[in-house]
Design a protein around this motif. Structure first.
Motif, PDB file in Angstrom:
ATOM      1  N   ALA A 161       0.958  -1.085  -0.148  1.00  0.00           N
ATOM      2  CA  ALA A 161       0.134  -0.122  -0.140  1.00  0.00           C
ATOM      3  C   ALA A 161       0.776   1.172  -0.056  1.00  0.00           C
ATOM      4  CB  ALA A 161      -0.985   0.058   1.303  1.00  0.00           C
ATOM      5  N   GLN A 162       1.981   1.327   0.512  1.00  0.00           N
ATOM      6  CA  GLN A 162       2.815   2.526   0.965  1.00  0.00           C
ATOM      7  C   GLN A 162       3.440   2.775  -0.569  1.00  0.00           C
ATOM      8  OE1 GLN A 162       6.364   1.963   3.334  1.00  0.00           O
ATOM      9  NE2 GLN A 162       6.110   4.019   3.899  1.00  0.00           N
ATOM     10  N   LYS A 163       3.884   1.397  -1.098  1.00  0.00           N
ATOM     11  CA  LYS A 163       4.597   1.731  -2.358  1.00  0.00           C
ATOM     12  C   LYS A 163       3.726   2.353  -3.398  1.00  0.00           C
ATOM     13  CE  LYS A 163       8.271  -1.836  -1.700  1.00  0.00           C
ATOM     14  NZ  LYS A 163       9.394  -0.748  -1.893  1.00  0.00           N
ATOM     15  N   VAL A 164       2.511   2.159  -3.450  1.00  0.00           N
ATOM     16  CA  VAL A 164       1.624   2.814  -4.319  1.00  0.00           C
ATOM     17  C   VAL A 164       0.937   3.952  -4.008  1.00  0.00           C
ATOM     18  CG1 VAL A 164       1.303   0.719  -5.747  1.00  0.00           C
ATOM     19  CG2 VAL A 164      -0.427   1.153  -3.902  1.00  0.00           C
ATOM     20  N   GLY A 165       1.393   4.469  -2.577  1.00  0.00           N
ATOM     21  CA  GLY A 165       0.586   5.651  -2.451  1.00  0.00           C
ATOM     22  C   GLY A 165      -0.897   5.522  -1.881  1.00  0.00           C
ATOM     23  N   ARG A 166      -1.182   4.296  -1.481  1.00  0.00           N
ATOM     24  CA  ARG A 166      -2.749   4.216  -0.881  1.00  0.00           C
ATOM     25  C   ARG A 166      -2.718   3.742   0.449  1.00  0.00           C
ATOM     26  NH1 ARG A 166      -5.694   3.584  -6.046  1.00  0.00           N
ATOM     27  NH2 ARG A 166      -7.379   3.055  -4.755  1.00  0.00           N
ATOM     28  N   ASP A 167      -3.919   3.917   1.168  1.00  0.00           N
ATOM     29  CA  ASP A 167      -4.076   3.360   2.454  1.00  0.00           C
ATOM     30  C   ASP A 167      -4.491   1.978   2.101  1.00  0.00           C
ATOM     31  OD1 ASP A 167      -3.452   5.691   3.795  1.00  0.00           O
ATOM     32  OD2 ASP A 167      -5.680   6.400   3.587  1.00  0.00           O
ATOM     33  N   ALA A 168      -4.337   1.038   3.329  1.00  0.00           N
ATOM     34  CA  ALA A 168      -4.619  -0.433   3.310  1.00  0.00           C
ATOM     35  C   ALA A 168      -5.744  -0.695   4.096  1.00  0.00           C
ATOM     36  CB  ALA A 168      -3.551  -1.139   3.582  1.00  0.00           C
ATOM     37  N   GLU A 169      -6.786  -1.361   3.667  1.00  0.00           N
ATOM     38  CA  GLU A 169      -7.918  -1.791   4.323  1.00  0.00           C
ATOM     39  C   GLU A 169      -7.926  -3.246   4.504  1.00  0.00           C
ATOM     40  OE1 GLU A 169     -12.636  -1.972   4.300  1.00  0.00           O
ATOM     41  OE2 GLU A 169     -11.851  -0.829   2.835  1.00  0.00           O
ATOM     42  N   LEU A 170      -7.702  -3.863   5.616  1.00  0.00           N
ATOM     43  CA  LEU A 170      -7.543  -5.209   5.749  1.00  0.00           C
ATOM     44  C   LEU A 170      -9.087  -5.892   5.996  1.00  0.00           C
ATOM     45  CD1 LEU A 170      -4.318  -5.763   7.895  1.00  0.00           C
ATOM     46  CD2 LEU A 170      -4.748  -5.337   5.523  1.00  0.00           C
ATOM     47  N   VAL A 171      -9.652  -6.773   4.901  1.00  0.00           N
ATOM     48  CA  VAL A 171     -10.835  -7.331   5.096  1.00  0.00           C
ATOM     49  C   VAL A 171     -10.878  -8.753   5.530  1.00  0.00           C
ATOM     50  CG1 VAL A 171     -12.711  -7.506   3.633  1.00  0.00           C
ATOM     51  CG2 VAL A 171     -11.396  -5.667   2.928  1.00  0.00           C
ATOM     52  N   VAL A 172     -11.182  -8.898   6.769  1.00  0.00           N
ATOM     53  CA  VAL A 172     -11.109 -10.144   7.090  1.00  0.00           C
ATOM     54  C   VAL A 172     -12.545 -11.170   6.657  1.00  0.00           C
ATOM     55  CG1 VAL A 172     -11.350 -11.650   9.330  1.00  0.00           C
ATOM     56  CG2 VAL A 172     -10.139  -9.499   9.207  1.00  0.00           C
ATOM     57  N   ILE A 173     -12.110 -12.327   6.011  1.00  0.00           N
ATOM     58  CA  ILE A 173     -13.305 -12.997   5.369  1.00  0.00           C
ATOM     59  C   ILE A 173     -12.985 -14.534   5.763  1.00  0.00           C
ATOM     60  CG2 ILE A 173     -13.985 -11.388   3.427  1.00  0.00           C
ATOM     61  CD1 ILE A 173     -12.035 -13.028   1.868  1.00  0.00           C
ATOM     62  N   PRO A 174     -14.153 -15.250   5.963  1.00  0.00           N
ATOM     63  CA  PRO A 174     -13.983 -16.721   6.305  1.00  0.00           C
ATOM     64  C   PRO A 174     -13.210 -17.481   4.743  1.00  0.00           C
ATOM     65  CG  PRO A 174     -16.052 -16.016   6.841  1.00  0.00           C
ATOM     66  CD  PRO A 174     -15.495 -14.747   6.067  1.00  0.00           C
ATOM     67  N   ARG A 175     -12.446 -18.290   5.343  1.00  0.00           N
ATOM     68  CA  ARG A 175     -11.836 -18.956   4.212  1.00  0.00           C
ATOM     69  C   ARG A 175     -12.767 -19.372   3.043  1.00  0.00           C
ATOM     70  NH1 ARG A 175      -6.990 -20.609   3.927  1.00  0.00           N
ATOM     71  NH2 ARG A 175      -6.899 -20.392   6.102  1.00  0.00           N
ATOM     72  N   LEU A 176     -13.995 -20.207   3.184  1.00  0.00           N
ATOM     73  CA  LEU A 176     -14.870 -20.603   2.472  1.00  0.00           C
ATOM     74  C   LEU A 176     -15.649 -19.580   1.756  1.00  0.00           C
ATOM     75  CD1 LEU A 176     -16.248 -23.642   4.372  1.00  0.00           C
ATOM     76  CD2 LEU A 176     -14.505 -23.696   2.690  1.00  0.00           C
ATOM     77  N   ARG A 177     -15.401 -18.287   2.049  1.00  0.00           N
ATOM     78  CA  ARG A 177     -16.074 -17.220   1.321  1.00  0.00           C
ATOM     79  C   ARG A 177     -15.118 -16.193   0.449  1.00  0.00           C
ATOM     80  NH1 ARG A 177     -17.928 -12.710   3.924  1.00  0.00           N
ATOM     81  NH2 ARG A 177     -18.491 -11.992   1.637  1.00  0.00           N
ATOM     82  N   ALA A 178     -13.798 -16.737   0.358  1.00  0.00           N
ATOM     83  CA  ALA A 178     -12.890 -15.761  -0.381  1.00  0.00           C
ATOM     84  C   ALA A 178     -13.326 -15.787  -1.874  1.00  0.00           C
ATOM     85  CB  ALA A 178     -11.539 -16.712  -0.154  1.00  0.00           C
ATOM     86  N   GLN A 179     -13.483 -17.020  -2.373  1.00  0.00           N
ATOM     87  CA  GLN A 179     -14.114 -17.034  -3.803  1.00  0.00           C
ATOM     88  C   GLN A 179     -15.230 -16.364  -4.209  1.00  0.00           C
ATOM     89  OE1 GLN A 179     -14.312 -21.141  -5.661  1.00  0.00           O
ATOM     90  NE2 GLN A 179     -15.873 -20.731  -6.990  1.00  0.00           N
ATOM     91  N   SER A 180     -15.947 -16.377  -3.279  1.00  0.00           N
ATOM     92  CA  SER A 180     -17.491 -15.369  -3.775  1.00  0.00           C
ATOM     93  C   SER A 180     -17.029 -13.995  -3.441  1.00  0.00           C
ATOM     94  CB  SER A 180     -18.321 -15.781  -2.930  1.00  0.00           C
ATOM     95  OG  SER A 180     -18.272 -15.540  -1.538  1.00  0.00           O
ATOM     96  N   ALA A 181     -16.129 -13.640  -2.627  1.00  0.00           N
ATOM     97  CA  ALA A 181     -15.613 -12.089  -2.414  1.00  0.00           C
ATOM     98  C   ALA A 181     -14.839 -11.689  -3.452  1.00  0.00           C
ATOM     99  CB  ALA A 181     -14.851 -12.089  -0.882  1.00  0.00           C
ATOM    100  N   ARG A 182     -14.178 -12.513  -4.094  1.00  0.00           N
ATOM    101  CA  ARG A 182     -13.289 -12.240  -5.175  1.00  0.00           C
ATOM    102  C   ARG A 182     -14.129 -12.052  -6.438  1.00  0.00           C
ATOM    103  NH1 ARG A 182      -9.745 -16.116  -3.594  1.00  0.00           N
ATOM    104  NH2 ARG A 182     -10.361 -17.489  -4.638  1.00  0.00           N
ATOM    105  N   ALA A 183     -15.188 -12.819  -6.483  1.00  0.00           N
ATOM    106  CA  ALA A 183     -16.072 -12.826  -7.638  1.00  0.00           C
ATOM    107  C   ALA A 183     -17.108 -11.472  -7.500  1.00  0.00           C
ATOM    108  CB  ALA A 183     -17.168 -14.227  -7.609  1.00  0.00           C
ATOM    109  N   ARG A 184     -17.262 -10.952  -6.339  1.00  0.00           N
ATOM    110  CA  ARG A 184     -18.096  -9.765  -6.210  1.00  0.00           C
ATOM    111  C   ARG A 184     -17.253  -8.433  -6.356  1.00  0.00           C
ATOM    112  NH1 ARG A 184     -20.997 -13.100  -2.459  1.00  0.00           N
ATOM    113  NH2 ARG A 184     -19.870 -12.251  -1.039  1.00  0.00           N
ATOM    114  N   GLY A 185     -15.899  -8.751  -6.780  1.00  0.00           N
ATOM    115  CA  GLY A 185     -14.880  -7.804  -6.535  1.00  0.00           C
ATOM    116  C   GLY A 185     -14.903  -7.024  -4.977  1.00  0.00           C
TER     117      GLY A 185
END
Length: 259
Positions: A73-97
């Motif tokens: 995040a620092q290297k591209v000049g943006r803040d970082a938001e850490l989004v905690v998700i259950p492992r089994l929801r990772a695929q659907s979270a990526r699909a929804r952007g």
């Protein structure tokens, strides 16, 4: 001969003020655009544990991936938001952007097409291990038959899947890798699966007599990041930053901190 009359520069106060106003508005607009850039959303899997990520009162505080995300995040000049998700929801979270960067992944671990994301270059190699409380020089996978094996909920173990499918080996799922190793240490089962980084961290502050032992390797996987390819994500800058961190030794310095 006609007399030459020197040209005079004519000042236009109104035009000058207009130019200054335009410059000011442009500067304000650039600053406003920078402020409006949303934080980059980095995926944090709920079951991660040290040395990948540490949670304190539900908040991420340190770890290999925490440091990696903050550096990116620092290297591209943006803040970082850490989004905690259950492992089994990772695929659907990526699909929804819903996440922009997801690190510590391998193509064989996920079944989605990742068409909205670009794979980074490999960052490191992870070794999947069968772990026991004592050394077994003659260990083979046949020794797992009929055993309950300490595993992590939602983790795929391609090298063991045939044994699970045939019910020759039974998964004993727990929420985190650390918990799987703690149950092994306590004698809840004879064997567990771990990666090399987690095992090294677990043994880090234990005496040699109490350390767990790697008995055999079941996988060797390249580890990547997935970066969302979208207009509001600095995709190429992030991919370039990952390459730079690998080449400049920054990633190795992060890993060394947690060995």
């Amino acid at each position: 001969m006609s007399e030459q009359i020197p040209h005079r520069r004519q000042r236009c106060p109104a035009l000058t003020r207009l130019c200054l106003l335009g410059t000011l508005l442009l500067a304000v607009g650039v600053a406003a655009f920078a402020q409006e850039q949303r934080p980059l959303r980095f995926a944090v899997i709920e079951g991660w544990a040290m040395p990948m990520m540490q949670f304190v009162d539900g908040q991420t505080t340190t770890g290999i991936l925490y440091d990696l995300y903050m550096h990116l995040a620092q290297k591209v000049g943006r803040d970082a938001e850490l989004v905690v998700i259950p492992r089994l929801r990772a695929q659907s979270a990526r699909a929804r952007g819903e996440i922009d960067v997801h690190c510590y992944v391998n193509p064989s671990w996920h079944q989605d097409s990742h068409h909205q994301y670009i794979w980074s270059q490999p960052l490191l190699v992870q070794h999947g291990l069968i772990v026991g409380r004592s050394a077994e020089p003659d260990f083979t996978l046949e020794k797992l038959h009929g055993q309950r094996l300490g595993t992590v909920l939602g983790f795929n173990y391609p090298g063991l899947q045939a044994l699970f499918d045939s019910a020759q080996v039974h998964r004993e799922d727990v929420r985190t890798q650390t918990l799987a190793l703690e149950k092994l240490e306590a004698g809840r089962y004879r064997y567990a699966v771990s990666n090399n980084l987690s095992l090294d961290w677990f043994n880090r502050h234990r005496s040699k007599a109490k350390q767990l032992h790697a008995l055999g390797e079941i996988s060797s996987d390249l580890i990547y990041c997935l970066v969302r390819d979208a207009p509001d994500v600095p995709t190429q800058a992030l991919l370039g930053a990952l390459v730079q961190m690998t080449q400049d030794g920054e990633l190795e310095a992060i890993l060394a901190r947690y060995r």
